[in-house]
Design an enzyme around this catalytic site. Structure first.
Site, PDB file in Angstrom:
ATOM      1  NE  ARG A   1      -1.030  -0.290   5.001  1.00 38.85           N
ATOM      2  CZ  ARG A   1      -1.009   0.486   6.166  1.00 38.85           C
ATOM      3  NH1 ARG A   1      -2.917   1.025   6.417  1.00 38.85           N
ATOM      4  NH2 ARG A   1      -0.427  -0.280   7.323  1.00 38.85           N
TER       5      ARG A   1
ATOM      6  CE  LYS B   1       2.634   2.651   5.925  1.00 42.12           C
ATOM      7  NZ  LYS B   1       2.760   2.048   6.995  1.00 42.12           N
TER       8      LYS B   1
ATOM      9  CG  ASP C   1      -8.043  -1.894   1.409  1.00 36.27           C
ATOM     10  OD1 ASP C   1      -6.617  -1.159   1.247  1.00 36.27           O
ATOM     11  OD2 ASP C   1      -9.210  -1.095   1.500  1.00 36.27           O
TER      12      ASP C   1
ATOM     13  NE  ARG D   1      10.248  -2.252   3.264  1.00 37.02           N
ATOM     14  CZ  ARG D   1       9.360  -1.547   4.254  1.00 37.02           C
ATOM     15  NH1 ARG D   1       9.120  -2.398   5.626  1.00 37.02           N
ATOM     16  NH2 ARG D   1       9.259  -0.714   4.376  1.00 37.02           N
TER      17      ARG D   1
ATOM     18  CG  ASP E   1       7.959  -7.679   6.497  1.00 35.17           C
ATOM     19  OD1 ASP E   1       8.158  -8.676   7.592  1.00 35.17           O
ATOM     20  OD2 ASP E   1       7.405  -6.612   6.379  1.00 35.17           O
TER      21      ASP E   1
ATOM     22  CG  ASP F   1       6.591  -1.052   7.638  1.00 35.94           C
ATOM     23  OD1 ASP F   1       6.340   0.005   7.108  1.00 35.94           O
ATOM     24  OD2 ASP F   1       7.410  -1.832   7.106  1.00 35.94           O
TER      25      ASP F   1
END
Length: 490
Positions: free
Chosen positions: A93, A113, A125, A183, A252, A262
């Protein structure tokens, strides 16, 4: 008159690592609007004053316009999620628009993002919700203000578009900024596919872009791995010292630059609880607060396997052995300053351990306990000035006993109280992003009011300094605020 271009972009990753990215177009949100922005992040990028007033600012960060030189791409990577290897993940995303250079020549990649479907969205989605964007926006900028390495947040674009999670929520898009979003999982993806030319190209790119000093070393790949080990160790030491729990330390979600990346179910400690689990999906406690140092090493072992392409087992093992000493050294350095000590003695580890044990047993607030150590005076044997500190403990017997030892230790130092307090207040924050504060800002924003969001963002930008009319943000969390459950969708 021609309006100057706000964003002048390049795209080194799409040019130099074309095999690692996929061209993809964002899907703009319907009825979008600029909801908030970070002046600090804008300054970092070298954007001009009042950059948020440029019409280009919103259109670019809403995925509606691509500036000259930019390229829309999504990156592919793999990762160990809760210890299990997943051979293909990627930017599900997040879509990169390119890189911008500031006035000192530093280059930063900008990602959108929540910008829609990518080839790596899997069953998702590609959208982000207002709730998650607010949490990451506030956390990124708060962590930067705490001097903890982190990705940054430039803006949030809101909308009236509906996005479905556990409930119907408002769609939003956040601009995430970092020198690199590469990452551990990038290395794992190519290694476990036995794509050695691509893996080597990736490593060479990281050296050229982020670790150029490696080229002066006899073994550049060894140097690269050693630096990632060191940066990861010092990052996690800072998490532990400041009471930050990441929540999802999958490989990740580990940066090769040692950045916090993240922000999902993160949380700052309220009561000091070493076993604190901030992710309600983490039923085993794999990513509990006290487990973060060991998980950091676990993840580095996973990364180290990919470096076996160029290094021997002995070289990798030796590099990994430097992790714990580096983490402990940085952690104790910060804790020395938090305690207000001029130097660290062997007995100080016991002093610190005793305090933490009392805090854990009494469920004392982590942030406020350390902040209020600045009220301790070596001559105040009756604790006349320590009332606010003592009130954090349900039973005061043990903390009063500890304070006697603490005062005796302070008397051994050459620091005057004003010098000590000044140093303590540089690392003992008064304001941190408690989950309940983020929840207040989110609930208000979902109703169309952004006052608490803006106020909280402002307060967290100077976390070590008392601010007028900000008492609410320096209080202990209420009981309901300590029980909030945060999931990966957060």
């Amino acid at each position: 008159m021609m309006i100057p271009t706000l964003f002048k972009l390049t795209s080194s990753i799409s040019e130099q690592l074309p095999f690692a990215v996929t061209p993809v177009k964002p899907t703009p949100l319907r009825d979008s609007f600029l909801l908030t922005y970070s002046r600090s992040c804008g300054d970092l990028l070298g954007l001009p004053a009042n950059f948020w007033q440029s019409p280009e600012f919103k259109t670019v960060l809403a995925g509606e316009k691509l500036p000259k030189g930019g390229v829309y791409t999504a990156q592919v990577y793999a990762g160990h999620q809760f210890g299990q290897f997943v051979p293909q993940l990627g930017d599900g995303r997040a879509i990169s628009i390119g890189e911008i250079s500031n006035h000192v020549g530093e280059s930063y990649e900008i990602q959108l993002k929540g910008s829609g479907l990518t080839p790596y969205s899997r069953m998702g989605d590609g959208r982000a919700v207002l709730r998650s964007c607010i949490r990451e926006f506030l956390a990124s900028e708060a962590m930067a203000a705490l001097n903890i390495p982190t990705t940054r947040a430039l803006s949030i674009v809101g909308s009236n578009e509906e996005v479905y999670r556990e409930r119907v929520e408002q769609g939003a898009m956040m601009a995430r900024v970092a020198q690199s979003h590469i990452r551990f999982g990038h290395f794992e993806y190519w290694f476990h596919r036995n794509k050695i030319p691509e893996l080597t190209h990736l490593a060479n790119y990281c050296i050229e872009q982020f670790y150029p000093e490696a080229n002066t070393q006899e073994l550049p790949y060894l140097y690269l791995f050693e630096q990632i080990v060191q940066r990861t160790a010092t990052l996690i030491a800072q998490w532990q010292a400041h009471g930050f729990a990441h929540g999802v330390m999958n490989t990740d979600n580990m940066s090769i630059l040692g950045l916090t990346i993240d922000y999902g179910p993160f949380g700052f400690l309220d009561d000091y609880n070493p076993g604190f689990i901030c992710n309600h999906s983490d039923s085993s406690g794999r990513y509990a607060f006290e487990e973060q140092p060991s998980i950091g090493l676990w993840n580095l072992n996973a990364l180290g396997l990919t470096f076996s392409t160029w290094l021997s087992v002995q070289q990798i093992t030796t590099a990994l052995k430097a992790y714990e000493p580096a983490l402990v050294k940085r952690y104790l350095s910060i804790m020395r300053q938090k305690l207000g000590l001029a130097n660290w003695q062997a007995s100080d580890q016991q002093l610190l351990g005793q305090l933490l044990a009392i805090m854990a047993e009494q469920k004392a607030d982590y942030t406020l306990t350390f902040r209020l150590l600045n009220s301790v005076d070596v001559d105040d044997v009756n604790n006349a000035n320590c009332d606010a500190l003592l009130q954090l403990f349900r039973c005061q017997k043990d903390i009063k006993k500890w304070l006697v030892t603490y005062r005796a230790r302070l008397q051994e130092d050459a620091l005057r109280k004003d010098e000590r307090v000044k140093e303590q207040n540089k690392v003992n924050a008064l304001y941190v992003l408690r989950n309940y504060l983020a929840e207040l800002a989110i609930k208000e924003a979902e109703s169309g009011c952004y006052h608490t969001l803006e106020k909280l963002h402002s307060v967290l930008s100077t976390p070590f300094t008392w601010q007028r009319d900000s008492e609410l943000f320096a209080e202990k969390a209420p009981n309901w605020g300590k029980k909030l459950e945060v999931s990966c969708s957060s």
